[in-house]
Design an enzyme around this catalytic site. Structure first.
Site, PDB file in Angstrom:
ATOM      1  N   ASP A 131      -3.552 -10.882  -1.641  1.00 13.82           N
ATOM      2  CA  ASP A 131      -3.958 -10.257  -0.376  1.00 13.82           C
ATOM      3  C   ASP A 131      -5.437  -9.895  -0.492  1.00 13.82           C
ATOM      4  OD1 ASP A 131      -4.276  -7.882   1.553  1.00 13.82           O
ATOM      5  OD2 ASP A 131      -2.207  -8.474   1.969  1.00 13.82           O
ATOM      6  N   ASP A 153      -4.376 -12.483   4.759  1.00 12.76           N
ATOM      7  CA  ASP A 153      -5.654 -11.980   5.245  1.00 12.76           C
ATOM      8  C   ASP A 153      -6.805 -12.393   4.346  1.00 12.76           C
ATOM      9  OD1 ASP A 153      -4.738 -10.392   3.207  1.00 12.76           O
ATOM     10  OD2 ASP A 153      -4.844  -8.508   4.305  1.00 12.76           O
ATOM     11  N   HIS A 177       0.802  -1.231   0.000  1.00 16.44           N
ATOM     12  CA  HIS A 177       0.000   0.000   0.000  1.00 16.44           C
ATOM     13  C   HIS A 177       0.833   1.279   0.000  1.00 16.44           C
ATOM     14  CE1 HIS A 177      -3.695  -2.161   0.415  1.00 16.44           C
ATOM     15  NE2 HIS A 177      -3.409  -2.640   1.608  1.00 16.44           N
ATOM     16  N   HIS A 192      -6.725  -7.214   0.316  1.00 15.26           N
ATOM     17  CA  HIS A 192      -6.802  -5.804  -0.049  1.00 15.26           C
ATOM     18  C   HIS A 192      -6.143  -5.559  -1.409  1.00 15.26           C
ATOM     19  CE1 HIS A 192      -6.929  -5.810   4.436  1.00 15.26           C
ATOM     20  NE2 HIS A 192      -7.911  -4.953   4.214  1.00 15.26           N
TER      21      HIS A 192
END
Length: 520
Positions: free
Chosen positions: A259, A356, A224, A261
């Site tokens: 992931d 995750d 990120h 995200h």
């Protein structure tokens, strides 16, 4: 019998004993006093030499030796071996485990401790080359990040944060107020950031030099971070730095992100770049009934790179609703990746394996089990391309450790048993006990926690949509090249494109450029 002779007190004693003046004198006195009632028919009772007290270091060494012996027996029983046909390297520095984001923060670096314990407990270290990473240098990090931002990260601590934040050229480096809890300043932060980045860069070097076919750094994968800004628990984007390094050697690099995200920082960095394709599988849509979007809120199916630049069509996204299961994930991952690899023809792959996306994750909203997560890694490895494996998210530490240990075994062509050898891991309580902790199982079943909102027809539509976008990729001159373009030629093309867009009203044609960080 000569007076200088000292007989053995017991034939079971060690062959070599430390000479003791007291023992020598006692023997001499017994002989000259005519005492013939000793042991072993030697005329005296030789006192045993005193055993020195065991120090903490001695005890630690003894316990380590005993543990190592048991691990080796486990290695033999499980048949842990080096893989045939490819070389795997493991890059890591245990000091990253010492960091603490905060008591209530979901990012727990000690998940890496648990993963290491499992990997060592199963003896997987004997199946690969292991390296202790060193910290990245500021100059290496500045290959992507703004120098002022890198300087800020290298100096900041809880003690001087307020002081640094008052310096004008550091102001832009301060996380936004709403993101301060996500990206806190904590003790040892600089050490942590530059260490995980250094491990990724060393793993990259192992690939580009031909030393390894697969290189692993579970402490990396922080996708990120932006050029001059921290975001989503990520401060330095080690993935971008790695890919930039790879482009010196490989004509084309494929980045795949599993992931939960969206890998927004990596996509943003290469959205104009046709030599890098980014492919992200992530949760997308409203987070809850309040209407808030699942972080970071980017990565729609129609986001395909910066339009009007050479990078258009080279960023692909698979936005997934809540609750996808193993069967559906396997379908959408393999169908999409097979098409992307065949069209883009990458020279190397970077795979971010954020855990995750597992069921039961503290922040994630998928229903995927450990074995399916691992099947994604196996599928990409089966394409026999240079492969960099990185960690990423994952906020239920015990399951993150299970997944990354399992995937280390897959990458080294080893099979693990159903039960964790609890007697070989320092923290067995993390994996044993109640059902929540997995009852000592390596592959506990994650009961569905999130309603499955994925429809097969919608997943099929996304695969077809991406297949259509790949038609433009197949015809790209960058895909067909067999050698690296001259760097000056690449720069000239980009400068000409920039000039053309400036003259044609660039800002009016781009979608919210400042908000998406495209002008950073």
């Amino acid at each position: 019998m000569a007076a200088s002779f000292i007989p053995r007190a017991d034939v079971r004693n060690d062959i070599v004993q430390t000479w003791s003046p007291h023992l020598h004198d006692a023997a001499h006195d017994h002989q000259h006093n005519g005492d013939t009632n000793g042991a072993n028919g030697c005329g005296f009772e030789a006192p045993m030499p005193n055993t020195p007290p065991m120090t903490e270091d001695d005890e630690r060494h003894w316990r380590n030796a005993e543990l190592q012996s048991r691990i080796m027996r486990n290695v033999e029983e499980l048949g842990i071996t080096r893989p045939a046909g490819h070389k795997v390297s493991f890059h890591y520095n245990s000091h990253v485990e010492d960091m603490h984001f905060g008591k209530t923060h979901p990012m727990k670096p000690w998940r890496l401790t648990l993963a290491k314990h499992l990997i060592l407990g199963f003896g997987l270290q004997y199946s690969m080359d292991t390296y202790e990473a060193v910290a990245a240098g500021k100059d290496e990090v500045e290959a992507f990040h703004d120098p002022d931002y890198v300087d800020f990260l290298s100096r900041v601590s809880p003690n001087n944060f307020r002081e640094l934040s008052e310096i004008a050229h550091f102001a832009a480096s301060i996380p936004p107020r709403h993101d301060g809890d996500n990206c806190p300043v904590f003790d040892g932060m600089s050490t942590y950031l530059f260490l995980y980045t250094g491990a990724t860069l060393e793993a990259t070097s192992a690939l580009t030099s031909g030393q390894s076919d697969v290189a692993i750094n579970w402490s990396g994968g922080l996708h990120h971070a932006h050029k001059g800004e921290a975001s989503g628990f990520c401060y330095i984007n080690d993935i971008v730095l790695s890919i930039l390094d790879m482009l010196r050697v490989y004509p084309r690099v494929l980045y795949i992100d599993i992931d939960v995200h969206h890998g927004d920082g990596v996509e943003e960095a290469f959205q104009r770049q046709p030599r890098v394709m980014t492919l992200s599988f992530h949760r997308y849509g409203p987070y809850d009934d309040t209407g808030h979007k699942f972080f970071p809120g980017t990565g729609d199916l129609d986001d395909i790179g910066l339009r009007g630049t050479p990078g258009e069509h080279f960023a692909l996204n698979v936005p997934i609703p809540s609750g996808i299961d193993d069967r559906q994930y396997k379908y959408v991952f393999e169908e999409t990746c097979s098409r992307v690899i065949d069209a883009f023809k990458p020279s190397a792959v970077v795979l971010q394996c954020g855990a995750d996306s597992l069921g039961g994750d503290r922040l994630g909203q998928f229903n995927i089990n450990i074995r399916q997560h691992g099947e994604c890694i196996s599928y990409i490895q089966s394409r026999r391309l240079p492969l960099l494996i990185l960690g990423g998210g994952g906020y239920t530490a015990r399951n993150v450790a299970r997944a990354w240990c399992h995937e280390t075994a897959l990458l080294t062509s080893n099979t693990l048993p159903e039960q964790i050898p609890l007697d070989l891991v320092p923290r067995p309580e993390a994996f044993s006990g109640n059902k929540t902790h997995g009852e000592g199982k390596m592959y506990p079943s994650f009961e569905r926690l999130h309603k499955n909102e994925c429809k097969d027809a919608e997943l099929e539509f996304m695969v077809k949509k991406i297949e259509g976008d790949l038609k433009f990729v197949r015809n790209s001159p960058w895909v067909g090249m067999e050698q690296l373009p001259v760097e000056s030629a690449m720069e000239r093309v980009m400068e000409e494109e920039d000039e053309r867009r400036r003259n044609g009203g660039r800002r009016a044609k781009e979608r919210d450029p400042a908000g998406r960080g495209e002008l950073r």
